[in-house]
Structures are given as C-alpha cells and as structure tokens.
Design a protein around this motif. Structure first.
Motif, PDB file in Angstrom:
ATOM      1  N   MET A  36       0.679  -1.078   0.116  1.00 45.58           N
ATOM      2  CA  MET A  36      -0.029  -0.015  -0.003  1.00 45.58           C
ATOM      3  C   MET A  36       0.815   1.195   0.078  1.00 45.58           C
ATOM      4  O   MET A  36       1.997   1.240   0.510  1.00 45.58           O
ATOM      5  CB  MET A  36      -0.965   0.078   1.185  1.00 45.58           C
TER       6      MET A  36
ATOM      7  N   LYS B 266      -3.336   3.704  -2.097  1.00 43.70           N
ATOM      8  CA  LYS B 266      -3.860   2.689  -3.124  1.00 43.70           C
ATOM      9  C   LYS B 266      -3.186   1.493  -2.727  1.00 43.70           C
ATOM     10  O   LYS B 266      -2.213   1.414  -1.688  1.00 43.70           O
ATOM     11  CB  LYS B 266      -3.353   3.281  -4.561  1.00 43.70           C
ATOM     12  N   TRP B 267      -3.559   0.535  -3.283  1.00 37.63           N
ATOM     13  CA  TRP B 267      -2.746  -0.776  -3.251  1.00 37.63           C
ATOM     14  C   TRP B 267      -2.589  -1.559  -4.368  1.00 37.63           C
ATOM     15  O   TRP B 267      -3.160  -1.229  -5.350  1.00 37.63           O
ATOM     16  CB  TRP B 267      -3.485  -1.806  -2.105  1.00 37.63           C
TER      17      TRP B 267
ATOM     18  N   ILE C  38      -2.999  -1.656  -9.551  1.00 40.23           N
ATOM     19  CA  ILE C  38      -2.987  -0.617  -8.563  1.00 40.23           C
ATOM     20  C   ILE C  38      -4.380  -0.392  -8.612  1.00 40.23           C
ATOM     21  O   ILE C  38      -5.212   0.123  -9.526  1.00 40.23           O
ATOM     22  CB  ILE C  38      -2.011   0.451  -9.201  1.00 40.23           C
ATOM     23  N   CYS C  39      -4.950  -0.536  -7.068  1.00 43.14           N
ATOM     24  CA  CYS C  39      -6.437  -0.353  -7.100  1.00 43.14           C
ATOM     25  C   CYS C  39      -6.462   0.815  -6.036  1.00 43.14           C
ATOM     26  O   CYS C  39      -5.759   1.314  -5.179  1.00 43.14           O
ATOM     27  CB  CYS C  39      -6.726  -1.571  -6.398  1.00 43.14           C
ATOM     28  N   SER C  40      -7.827   1.412  -5.975  1.00 46.78           N
ATOM     29  CA  SER C  40      -8.271   2.371  -4.731  1.00 46.78           C
ATOM     30  C   SER C  40      -9.607   2.458  -4.786  1.00 46.78           C
ATOM     31  O   SER C  40     -10.436   1.619  -5.622  1.00 46.78           O
ATOM     32  CB  SER C  40      -7.774   3.827  -5.291  1.00 46.78           C
TER      33      SER C  40
ATOM     34  N   THR D  49     -11.832   4.574  -5.196  1.00 41.62           N
ATOM     35  CA  THR D  49     -12.548   5.550  -6.079  1.00 41.62           C
ATOM     36  C   THR D  49     -12.146   5.669  -7.383  1.00 41.62           C
ATOM     37  O   THR D  49     -12.879   6.168  -8.219  1.00 41.62           O
ATOM     38  CB  THR D  49     -11.902   7.190  -5.557  1.00 41.62           C
ATOM     39  N   GLU D  50     -11.284   4.569  -7.933  1.00 39.22           N
ATOM     40  CA  GLU D  50     -11.060   4.752  -9.257  1.00 39.22           C
ATOM     41  C   GLU D  50     -10.830   3.275  -9.997  1.00 39.22           C
ATOM     42  O   GLU D  50     -10.775   2.315  -8.977  1.00 39.22           O
ATOM     43  CB  GLU D  50      -9.430   5.159  -9.490  1.00 39.22           C
TER      44      GLU D  50
ATOM     45  N   PRO E 132      -9.291  -0.024 -11.360  1.00 42.51           N
ATOM     46  CA  PRO E 132      -7.935  -0.432 -11.385  1.00 42.51           C
ATOM     47  C   PRO E 132      -7.431  -0.199 -12.452  1.00 42.51           C
ATOM     48  O   PRO E 132      -7.573  -0.213 -13.717  1.00 42.51           O
ATOM     49  CB  PRO E 132      -8.097  -1.977 -11.014  1.00 42.51           C
ATOM     50  N   GLU E 133      -5.796   0.184 -12.238  1.00 38.90           N
ATOM     51  CA  GLU E 133      -4.793   0.190 -13.367  1.00 38.90           C
ATOM     52  C   GLU E 133      -4.204  -1.227 -13.579  1.00 38.90           C
ATOM     53  O   GLU E 133      -3.602  -1.707 -12.466  1.00 38.90           O
ATOM     54  CB  GLU E 133      -4.023   1.320 -12.989  1.00 38.90           C
TER      55      GLU E 133
END
Length: 131
Positions: free
Chosen positions: A65, A69-70, A119-121, A123-124, A126-127
């Motif tokens: 983290m 984000k994680w 790469i996750c959050s 509010t967005e 995942p990339e």
C-alpha cells in the motif's frame, strides 16, 4: 513496470506470498527491489525458506500500500545467478550490504516475469500493468 517499481519503493514495506512444500501459502515483508536490464528484481538469501519456495514453485504474489492505493501483483520469480545482477541489487539497496555480498553463495536475486499488476483504490478503476 517502472510504475510498479516506484509503487513498491513508495510503499517501503510490501508483502511477498509464496507456496511452501505442503502447498500452504506463506507471506512475509520485503522492502528491496531494483530494475536491472529492463526487469524488476527482488532479493533474498538462498538459505532462506522463501528462496527455496520460489525455486520449487515460482509463482508468487506481491501486495503493498502507498498513497491510499494498493498493489496486487502476480508473477513468476526467476533466479538470476549472475554476479552483475547481485551487484546491481546491492548497489541499489545499500542496507542489504550488511547481510549480503555479491558472489557470497547466499545472495539470491529473482526477476519477475509474466507479471500482471493491479494498482487499485476505492475511488478509481484498477490500473492493469503487464510486464
């Protein structure tokens, strides 16, 4: 891959999951990474169970983290026995030089291949990064 490298650096401590000889998951904290010859590397000692686990079952997972984000990463860990790869890792992570030396028979550097990172959050979306 560069974005994943920077994420791991910013996380400071991240977690590596392997599978032991009984098929049980094992997770431990890590904090050293490097990019060498266009590949993302991690480091451990050959005498450690984690190295033996990656050699026997190369599929690994990494999580960490940073900045709200994680990261979730799945890859295959491949041992690189070259002294140059070991030296590059130790030069990039000087704190390791207290415990390891290139060519000491214990320093083990693994690069990650066939990697998929997210790469996750909250509010967005995942990339997804493949390398």
């Amino acid at each position: 891959m560069d974005k994943v490298f920077e994420f791991l650096k910013n996380a400071g401590t991240w977690y590596l999951a392997t599978v032991d000889e009984n098929g049980d998951p094992q997770v431990r904290p890590f904090g050293a990474q490097n990019i060498f010859e266009g590949k993302l590397y991690i480091q451990t000692g050959l005498k450690k169970a984690v190295a033996k686990q990656m050699l026997a079952h190369p599929k690994v997972a990494i999580s960490g983290m940073a900045g709200g984000k994680w990261l979730r990463l799945n890859a295959e860990a491949v041992l690189d026995e070259r002294i140059e790869a070991q030296e590059a890792m130790l030069d990039a992570n000087p704190m390791l030089k207290k415990m390891y030396a290139a060519g000491d028979g214990n320093t083990a550097v693994f690069y990650l291949k066939n990697a998929t990172a997210q790469i996750c959050s909250f509010t967005e979306a995942p990339e997804i990064i493949n390398f």
